[in-house]
Design a protein around this motif. Structure first.
Motif, PDB file in Angstrom:
ATOM      1  N   GLN A   1      52.955  19.482  10.393  1.00  0.00           N
ATOM      2  CA  GLN A   1      53.822  18.418  10.901  1.00  0.00           C
ATOM      3  C   GLN A   1      54.485  18.854  12.215  1.00  0.00           C
ATOM      4  OE1 GLN A   1      56.192  16.709   7.899  1.00  0.00           O
ATOM      5  NE2 GLN A   1      57.076  15.174   9.235  1.00  0.00           N
ATOM      6  N   MET A   2      54.924  20.111  12.256  1.00  0.00           N
ATOM      7  CA  MET A   2      55.550  20.617  13.489  1.00  0.00           C
ATOM      8  C   MET A   2      54.531  20.627  14.628  1.00  0.00           C
ATOM      9  SD  MET A   2      58.248  23.631  12.532  1.00  0.00           S
ATOM     10  CE  MET A   2      57.130  24.740  11.748  1.00  0.00           C
ATOM     11  N   LEU A   3      53.303  20.936  14.308  1.00  0.00           N
ATOM     12  CA  LEU A   3      52.247  20.936  15.327  1.00  0.00           C
ATOM     13  C   LEU A   3      52.012  19.516  15.831  1.00  0.00           C
ATOM     14  CD1 LEU A   3      49.967  22.408  16.844  1.00  0.00           C
ATOM     15  CD2 LEU A   3      48.496  21.978  14.884  1.00  0.00           C
ATOM     16  N   ALA A   4      52.002  18.544  14.899  1.00  0.00           N
ATOM     17  CA  ALA A   4      51.772  17.150  15.291  1.00  0.00           C
ATOM     18  C   ALA A   4      52.919  16.640  16.153  1.00  0.00           C
ATOM     19  CB  ALA A   4      51.624  16.283  14.039  1.00  0.00           C
ATOM     20  N   GLU A   5      54.147  17.130  15.866  1.00  0.00           N
ATOM     21  CA  GLU A   5      55.305  16.672  16.645  1.00  0.00           C
ATOM     22  C   GLU A   5      55.437  17.430  17.962  1.00  0.00           C
ATOM     23  OE1 GLU A   5      58.542  17.253  13.929  1.00  0.00           O
ATOM     24  OE2 GLU A   5      57.940  15.587  12.642  1.00  0.00           O
ATOM     25  N   GLY A   6      54.577  18.424  18.159  1.00  0.00           N
ATOM     26  CA  GLY A   6      54.599  19.170  19.417  1.00  0.00           C
ATOM     27  C   GLY A   6      55.669  20.241  19.480  1.00  0.00           C
ATOM     28  N   LYS A   7      56.253  20.578  18.305  1.00  0.00           N
ATOM     29  CA  LYS A   7      57.328  21.582  18.308  1.00  0.00           C
ATOM     30  C   LYS A   7      56.772  22.994  18.431  1.00  0.00           C
ATOM     31  CE  LYS A   7      60.515  18.839  15.579  1.00  0.00           C
ATOM     32  NZ  LYS A   7      61.204  18.672  14.296  1.00  0.00           N
TER      33      LYS A   7
ATOM     34  N   SER B   1      48.194  31.529   8.918  1.00  0.00           N
ATOM     35  CA  SER B   1      47.585  32.745   8.376  1.00  0.00           C
ATOM     36  C   SER B   1      48.611  33.554   7.589  1.00  0.00           C
ATOM     37  CB  SER B   1      46.981  33.593   9.490  1.00  0.00           C
ATOM     38  OG  SER B   1      47.983  34.075  10.342  1.00  0.00           O
ATOM     39  N   LEU B   2      49.871  33.523   8.040  1.00  0.00           N
ATOM     40  CA  LEU B   2      50.929  34.236   7.307  1.00  0.00           C
ATOM     41  C   LEU B   2      51.186  33.561   5.969  1.00  0.00           C
ATOM     42  CD1 LEU B   2      53.452  34.985  10.170  1.00  0.00           C
ATOM     43  CD2 LEU B   2      52.142  36.662   8.885  1.00  0.00           C
ATOM     44  N   VAL B   3      51.236  32.230   5.985  1.00  0.00           N
ATOM     45  CA  VAL B   3      51.462  31.508   4.734  1.00  0.00           C
ATOM     46  C   VAL B   3      50.287  31.699   3.801  1.00  0.00           C
ATOM     47  CG1 VAL B   3      51.665  29.185   3.763  1.00  0.00           C
ATOM     48  CG2 VAL B   3      52.987  29.794   5.760  1.00  0.00           C
ATOM     49  N   GLY B   4      49.113  31.703   4.355  1.00  0.00           N
ATOM     50  CA  GLY B   4      47.922  31.900   3.543  1.00  0.00           C
ATOM     51  C   GLY B   4      47.902  33.271   2.913  1.00  0.00           C
ATOM     52  N   ALA B   5      48.362  34.306   3.663  1.00  0.00           N
ATOM     53  CA  ALA B   5      48.421  35.672   3.123  1.00  0.00           C
ATOM     54  C   ALA B   5      49.414  35.733   1.983  1.00  0.00           C
ATOM     55  CB  ALA B   5      48.805  36.644   4.232  1.00  0.00           C
ATOM     56  N   GLU B   6      50.549  35.016   2.096  1.00  0.00           N
ATOM     57  CA  GLU B   6      51.536  35.021   1.010  1.00  0.00           C
ATOM     58  C   GLU B   6      50.965  34.379  -0.236  1.00  0.00           C
ATOM     59  OE1 GLU B   6      55.519  34.621   3.804  1.00  0.00           O
ATOM     60  OE2 GLU B   6      54.955  33.012   2.436  1.00  0.00           O
ATOM     61  N   ASN B   7      50.142  33.284  -0.020  1.00  0.00           N
ATOM     62  CA  ASN B   7      49.585  32.585  -1.169  1.00  0.00           C
ATOM     63  C   ASN B   7      48.332  33.256  -1.701  1.00  0.00           C
ATOM     64  OD1 ASN B   7      51.567  30.704  -0.794  1.00  0.00           O
ATOM     65  ND2 ASN B   7      50.280  29.242   0.302  1.00  0.00           N
TER      66      ASN B   7
ATOM     67  N   MET C   1      46.996  21.756  -0.704  1.00  0.00           N
ATOM     68  CA  MET C   1      47.736  22.282   0.457  1.00  0.00           C
ATOM     69  C   MET C   1      49.215  22.432   0.101  1.00  0.00           C
ATOM     70  SD  MET C   1      47.942  20.795   4.320  1.00  0.00           S
ATOM     71  CE  MET C   1      46.214  20.953   4.621  1.00  0.00           C
ATOM     72  N   GLY C   2      49.801  23.587   0.401  1.00  0.00           N
ATOM     73  CA  GLY C   2      51.188  23.826   0.020  1.00  0.00           C
ATOM     74  C   GLY C   2      52.168  23.136   0.950  1.00  0.00           C
ATOM     75  N   ASP C   3      53.462  23.185   0.526  1.00  0.00           N
ATOM     76  CA  ASP C   3      54.510  22.526   1.327  1.00  0.00           C
ATOM     77  C   ASP C   3      54.675  23.200   2.678  1.00  0.00           C
ATOM     78  OD1 ASP C   3      56.601  21.882  -1.589  1.00  0.00           O
ATOM     79  OD2 ASP C   3      55.011  20.701  -0.626  1.00  0.00           O
ATOM     80  N   ASN C   4      54.609  24.544   2.667  1.00  0.00           N
ATOM     81  CA  ASN C   4      54.768  25.272   3.932  1.00  0.00           C
ATOM     82  C   ASN C   4      53.676  24.901   4.929  1.00  0.00           C
ATOM     83  OD1 ASN C   4      57.049  26.671   3.152  1.00  0.00           O
ATOM     84  ND2 ASN C   4      55.877  28.357   2.264  1.00  0.00           N
ATOM     85  N   GLN C   5      52.474  24.788   4.426  1.00  0.00           N
ATOM     86  CA  GLN C   5      51.356  24.450   5.327  1.00  0.00           C
ATOM     87  C   GLN C   5      51.515  23.049   5.877  1.00  0.00           C
ATOM     88  OE1 GLN C   5      48.453  25.413   2.369  1.00  0.00           O
ATOM     89  NE2 GLN C   5      47.857  27.313   3.366  1.00  0.00           N
TER      90      GLN C   5
END
Lengths: 96, 146
Positions: free
Chosen positions: B10-16, B27-33, B1-5
């Motif tokens: 983490q942002m999702l877990a923090e509720g941000k 999906s955007l990060v996955g498309a880049e990778n 798993m990459g750093d961006n993912q």
């Protein structure tokens, strides 16, 4: 397979008049197709000559792919609707 | 798993960010990778592709009778966009080179021959989540797909 639209409904309105028009594309379409086929058969010898001379330039691709691409566009027109209205008139076009 | 993912999770877990935003970002990060992310809605059901693109322009109250303002309602089948993209196959190679050269002169380093059908499908799927609202003094503009 998607079928081409059967009807084209056009409605033009102004302050005093309203002009609805229903075009039966299921009749007009085959007639236009027959006409295009007749024209194609007439120009076929010249088209083949042009194709031979332009083969290396890559112009054969648009020649071969033109009609299938246009057919794809026509079959996806069903549901396309444009409705533009101003204070003095309105134009409504829909492919059914 | 990459750093961006990891950062997104983490942002999702923090509720941000919400779950939908996290899915879109992944999906955007996955498309880049070069990887793909399973496209699914919050319920886990595959999300249907949008069928129509709607464009609506409505003059605001008090501006309906302005001669410059029009009421516009356009519905475009998404299949028409797909079929339109197939027309790019009609572009002769020499014309494609000219187009690429012109775009590069304007600073767009992009080759129109690189547009593939799978990119179009991702774009159309993303359209389902896209909603554009423009609010001006005279009219409101809405663009969305469903």
């Amino acid at each position: 397979m998607n079928w081409p639209p059967y009807w084209l409904k056009i409605r033009i309105e102004d302050e005093q008049h309203s002009f609805p028009l229903w075009l039966p594309l299921f009749i007009i379409g085959p007639l236009v197709l027959l006409l295009l086929l007749a024209i194609f058969l007439i120009i076929l010898p010249f088209a083949l000559l042009a194709l031979i001379f332009t083969w290396e330039l890559g112009w054969w691709r648009p020649v071969f792919l033109f009609f299938p691409a246009i057919f794809c566009v026509i079959t996806q027109l069903r549901g396309f609707k444009v409705d533009v209205g101003k204070t003095n008139g309105r134009v409504h076009i829909v492919f059914i | 798993m990459g750093d961006n993912q990891k950062r997104i999770l983490q942002m999702l877990a923090e509720g941000k960010i919400s779950v939908e935003e996290a899915t879109r970002l992944l999906s955007l990060v996955g498309a880049e990778n070069g990887t793909t992310v399973n496209k699914s809605s919050v319920d886990g059901e595959p999300k249907p592709s949008p069928k129509y693109l709607y464009v609506r322009v409505e003059p605001k109250e008090g501006h309906e009778k302005d001669p410059e303002n029009s009421r516009v309602n356009i519905r475009i089948p998404v299949g028409l966009i797909r079929a339109g993209m197939k027309l790019k196959a009609l572009i002769p190679p020499q014309a494609a080179d000219e187009v690429n050269r012109s775009m590069q002169e304007k600073g767009l380093k992009f080759d129109i021959r690189d547009i593939k059908d799978e990119y179009l499908e991702e774009l159309i799927d993303a359209l389902g989540d896209t909603e554009i609202n423009v609010d001006t003094k005279q009219a409101g503009i809405w663009i969305h797909a469903e």
